[in-house]
Design a protein around this motif. Structure first.
Motif, mmCIF file in Angstrom:
data_model
loop_
_atom_site.group_PDB
_atom_site.id
_atom_site.type_symbol
_atom_site.label_atom_id
_atom_site.label_comp_id
_atom_site.label_asym_id
_atom_site.label_seq_id
_atom_site.Cartn_x
_atom_site.Cartn_y
_atom_site.Cartn_z
ATOM 1 N N HIS A 200 -6.664 20.270 14.583
ATOM 2 C CA HIS A 200 -7.907 19.878 13.716
ATOM 3 C C HIS A 200 -8.777 20.764 12.940
ATOM 4 C CE1 HIS A 200 -11.557 17.464 12.912
ATOM 5 N NE2 HIS A 200 -10.513 16.379 12.513
ATOM 6 N N GLY A 201 -9.168 21.907 13.874
ATOM 7 C CA GLY A 201 -10.053 22.922 13.234
ATOM 8 C C GLY A 201 -8.988 23.856 12.321
ATOM 9 N N THR A 202 -7.912 24.048 12.753
ATOM 10 C CA THR A 202 -7.228 24.791 12.093
ATOM 11 C C THR A 202 -6.761 24.376 10.705
ATOM 12 O OG1 THR A 202 -5.945 25.648 13.905
ATOM 13 C CG2 THR A 202 -4.914 26.041 11.931
ATOM 14 N N PHE A 203 -6.654 22.910 10.656
ATOM 15 C CA PHE A 203 -6.324 22.300 9.449
ATOM 16 C C PHE A 203 -7.527 22.390 8.660
ATOM 17 C CE2 PHE A 203 -5.600 18.632 6.550
ATOM 18 C CZ PHE A 203 -4.361 18.362 6.580
ATOM 19 N N ILE A 204 -8.778 22.070 9.160
ATOM 20 C CA ILE A 204 -9.988 22.519 8.137
ATOM 21 C C ILE A 204 -10.164 23.940 7.708
ATOM 22 C CG2 ILE A 204 -12.357 22.567 8.568
ATOM 23 C CD1 ILE A 204 -12.285 20.000 10.489
ATOM 24 N N ALA A 205 -10.130 24.674 8.589
ATOM 25 C CA ALA A 205 -10.159 26.100 8.259
ATOM 26 C C ALA A 205 -9.099 26.334 6.931
ATOM 27 C CB ALA A 205 -9.613 27.184 9.141
ATOM 28 N N GLY A 206 -7.775 25.858 6.932
ATOM 29 C CA GLY A 206 -7.058 25.821 5.884
ATOM 30 C C GLY A 206 -7.457 25.456 4.553
ATOM 31 N N ILE A 207 -7.993 24.160 4.725
ATOM 32 C CA ILE A 207 -8.684 23.630 3.546
ATOM 33 C C ILE A 207 -9.707 24.560 2.899
ATOM 34 C CG2 ILE A 207 -9.897 21.711 2.673
ATOM 35 C CD1 ILE A 207 -8.467 19.991 4.558
ATOM 36 N N LEU A 208 -10.717 25.177 3.861
ATOM 37 C CA LEU A 208 -11.530 25.908 3.489
ATOM 38 C C LEU A 208 -11.116 27.135 2.751
ATOM 39 C CD1 LEU A 208 -14.008 25.931 6.296
ATOM 40 C CD2 LEU A 208 -14.727 25.576 3.799
ATOM 41 N N ALA A 209 -10.211 27.682 3.365
ATOM 42 C CA ALA A 209 -9.471 29.057 2.780
ATOM 43 C C ALA A 209 -8.977 28.713 1.380
ATOM 44 C CB ALA A 209 -8.602 29.611 3.650
ATOM 45 N N ALA A 210 -8.430 27.571 1.032
ATOM 46 C CA ALA A 210 -7.692 27.225 -0.065
ATOM 47 C C ALA A 210 -8.605 26.918 -1.222
ATOM 48 C CB ALA A 210 -6.721 26.356 0.246
ATOM 49 N N VAL A 211 -9.620 26.363 -0.849
ATOM 50 C CA VAL A 211 -10.731 26.214 -1.789
ATOM 51 C C VAL A 211 -11.471 27.474 -2.230
ATOM 52 C CG1 VAL A 211 -12.821 24.645 -2.508
ATOM 53 C CG2 VAL A 211 -10.588 23.729 -1.228
ATOM 54 N N ALA A 212 -11.990 28.139 -1.266
ATOM 55 C CA ALA A 212 -12.907 29.154 -1.553
ATOM 56 C C ALA A 212 -12.247 30.407 -0.571
ATOM 57 C CB ALA A 212 -14.144 28.988 -0.874
ATOM 58 N N PRO A 213 -11.348 31.188 -1.475
ATOM 59 C CA PRO A 213 -10.707 32.422 -0.898
ATOM 60 C C PRO A 213 -11.794 33.395 -0.509
ATOM 61 C CG PRO A 213 -9.547 31.859 -3.005
ATOM 62 C CD PRO A 213 -10.981 30.941 -2.568
#
Length: 475
Positions: A200-213
């Protein structure tokens, strides 16, 4: 909200908190979970007043001896709250509603809540799951996709994710190569099956990193234990997270609890007051109960004293045109972002891991609002926790995860919004996250229809609408 999945999760959470007697409330609607036989109060004069008022009321009206009403540890601490026992949890009847009524008149005179339930705070796909993750092929790409830009440690926006920890091989996913934080404590069970909510936390971090590199993302495993914690402990855990890493630019939180208390959660009073004095923007999930009951701490966004420091986020369905069937809604939800069938990293890319579904799908939308194949219904699967499964002989479905997954919930709309705030900070060289959040909302001209209301919507440029067709469950 249909009770089936909520009840299944109640038993799951009860097993993760074996020493805490839990119950559901406020009535048969089963809107939230809380500790049975205990009320939560602020320490000091208010605690003494509540203790005396409840003791007197119960002695006069219910025949309980005074010792049945007493404080139980641990006491106070930095959060300034304490628990008062108001009955024997082993008794069939829960005495918490009676205790709260005993102090209601005094609360009305003082204009503030003196006592409340000790809620279970949970990740926003836990007691109210949007759905469970679905594997996707390695040939698929993240959705939202990776935005243009690069990582510059000198100017990167600091984002703290308080959630479950990171999977052990998360850095094998390129977008998470410089993400730091806590490891997920236990990823698989004795049979090698992925535990529920791992990733769950990994999935969230992946979204954040995609939207805001250009972000420094730190993930803390505060909610590693089945994603659930008592309100009396949650404020202290949030303090621990910010003390460890310093107050970030953005705090992304995909957890909370419904509550009808209009002033918020007593257990979060101290943390929220300190947040107000910082520069941090709290971006919080609105929850997945399909309800307009405020979900805290996201609902602090509707209180004037917190309006500039909390951004509450609901979820849009896959095509982005309207609200997802599961999203909470109402005037306390400031903005909606894509949150249905997003694609991000669930596990690392080193070893495939099996997962057995815990919940069964429904024959129709469990909230009674979707006119398309929503996540309540598709992809079809049978889960371990579903009542009556054994009598029918239905076997739970098993899938393999080897990297990316699709997942739905306000849990994941939240990092979309947090990422857009961070991206704006980078694009405009804005160092004040609250100013960036306000400017982002002011510039948001897009709207979506959510339960009859037209509300602000944030749709990242790299997000791709997901057709409303019926997806197949991977073999």
């Amino acid at each position: 909200m249909a009770p089936q999945r909520f009840h299944e999760q109640f038993h799951h959470i009860q097993r993760s908190l074996p020493d805490v007697p839990l119950t559901m409330g406020p009535d048969d609607s089963a809107g939230f979970l809380y500790e049975k036989g205990v009320v939560l109060v602020r320490d000091g004069e208010e605690a003494r007043f509540v203790e005396d008022a409840v003791r007197t009321h119960f002695t006069e009206t219910r025949g309980l001896v005074p010792d049945h009403v007493r404080r139980v540890g641990p006491q106070a601490g930095r959060t300034g709250v304490t628990r008062i026992r108001v009955g024997d949890p082993a008794e069939g009847e829960d005495t918490v509603p009676h205790a709260l009524r005993a102090v209601r008149e005094a609360e009305e005179r003082q204009g503030r809540r003196l006592a409340g339930r000790n809620h279970v705070v949970h990740i926003a796909v836990n007691a109210c799951p949007g759905d469970e993750p679905v594997p996707v092929s390695r040939t698929e790409t993240a959705n939202p996709g990776a935005a243009e830009g690069s990582y510059d440690p000198a100017t990167a926006v600091g984002v703290l994710v308080v959630d479950t920890g990171l999977v052990h091989d998360h850095r094998s996913y390129p977008l998470l190569s410089h993400t730091t934080g806590d490891a997920q404590l236990t990823e698989t069970d004795g049979d090698g099956l992925l535990h529920q909510y791992v990733g769950h936390g990994t999935f969230i971090a992946g979204i954040l990193a995609a939207v805001a590199p250009n972000t420094d993302i730190t993930v803390r495993g505060t909610l590693n234990d089945a994603g659930a914690v008592l309100e009396s402990e949650f404020g202290g855990l949030l303090f621990e997270a910010v003390d460890r890493d310093g107050w970030p630019d953005i705090l992304s939180l995909s957890a909370g609890t419904p509550s009808t208390d209009p002033g918020g959660l007593i257990g979060l009073d101290a943390f929220m007051r300190e947040l107000r004095e910082q520069r941090t923007l709290l971006v919080a999930a609105a929850g997945n109960n399909g309800s307009d009951t405020p979900f805290w701490p996201a609902a602090y966004a509707a209180l004037p004293e917190y309006a500039d420091c909390v951004l509450s986020v609901g979820a849009l369905r896959g095509d982005g045109e309207s609200g997802a069937c599961f999203t909470n809604h109402g005037p306390w939800v400031r903005v909606h972002a894509p949150g249905e069938r997003l694609t991000s990293a669930l596990t690392g890319f080193t070893t495939p891991v099996p997962y057995v579904y815990q919940h069964s799908t429904y024959d129709s939308c469990r909230f009674g609002v979707a006119d398309y194949p929503c996540t309540c219904q598709y992809p079809r699967h049978t889960g371990v926790l579903s009542e009556g499964r054994e009598s029918t002989g239905a076997k739970p479905d098993q899938v393999m995860f080897d990297g990316l997954a699709q997942w739905s919930g306000t849990s994941f709309a939240t990092p979309v919004a947090a990422g857009l705030v961070a991206a704006r900070m980078t694009a405009y060289r804005e160092r004040d996250p609250r100013a960036a959040g306000a400017a982002l909302l002011a510039a948001a001209t897009d709207r979506a229809e959510v339960r009859g209301a037209h509300v602000p919507a944030l749709r990242p440029p790299t997000w791709r609408p997901v057709p409303a067709g019926i997806p197949a469950l991977p073999a």
